[in-house]
Design a protein around this motif. Structure first.
Motif, PDB file in Angstrom:
ATOM      1  N   ARG A 145      -5.932  49.097  60.315  1.00 21.76           N
ATOM      2  CA  ARG A 145      -6.941  49.452  61.836  1.00 21.76           C
ATOM      3  C   ARG A 145      -5.994  49.052  62.716  1.00 21.76           C
ATOM      4  NH1 ARG A 145     -12.010  45.927  60.495  1.00 21.76           N
ATOM      5  NH2 ARG A 145     -10.617  44.365  60.037  1.00 21.76           N
ATOM      6  N   THR A 157      -4.832  48.957  66.656  1.00 18.21           N
ATOM      7  CA  THR A 157      -5.621  48.679  68.013  1.00 18.21           C
ATOM      8  C   THR A 157      -4.511  48.656  69.015  1.00 18.21           C
ATOM      9  OG1 THR A 157      -7.608  47.620  66.948  1.00 18.21           O
ATOM     10  CG2 THR A 157      -7.374  47.360  69.337  1.00 18.21           C
ATOM     11  N   ARG A 158      -4.765  49.282  70.139  1.00  9.65           N
ATOM     12  CA  ARG A 158      -3.753  49.494  71.261  1.00  9.65           C
ATOM     13  C   ARG A 158      -4.400  48.708  72.255  1.00  9.65           C
ATOM     14  NH1 ARG A 158       0.343  52.902  70.298  1.00  9.65           N
ATOM     15  NH2 ARG A 158       0.056  54.200  68.404  1.00  9.65           N
ATOM     16  N   ARG A 159      -3.622  47.552  72.955  1.00 10.10           N
ATOM     17  CA  ARG A 159      -4.023  46.816  73.979  1.00 10.10           C
ATOM     18  C   ARG A 159      -2.985  46.793  75.112  1.00 10.10           C
ATOM     19  NH1 ARG A 159      -6.984  42.830  70.560  1.00 10.10           N
ATOM     20  NH2 ARG A 159      -9.078  43.788  70.344  1.00 10.10           N
TER      21      ARG A 159
END
Length: 57
Positions: free
Chosen positions: A38, A40-42
């Motif tokens: 999984r 996730t880019r932030r």
């Protein structure tokens, strides 16, 4: 039983990888052995970041 594992690596560009990108990090540091990661880019105060969560048994 571990609740979390933090792995830190120092990576420097060289002739094989002249430009480090978030896509390169995801490709290099993720595995599909126990299902896909999984990702996730932030956006952090210091710039863009990527979080990879996966099972590695």
């Amino acid at each position: 039983m571990a609740l979390a594992l933090l792995e830190a690596d120092l990576i420097r560009p060289d002739e094989t990888v002249p430009h480090l990108t978030l896509d390169w990090l995801v490709e290099t540091f993720s595995v599909d052995d126990f299902g896909g990661p999984r990702v996730t880019r932030r956006e952090l105060p210091v710039g863009p970041a990527v979080h990879i969560r996966q099972s590695r048994r």
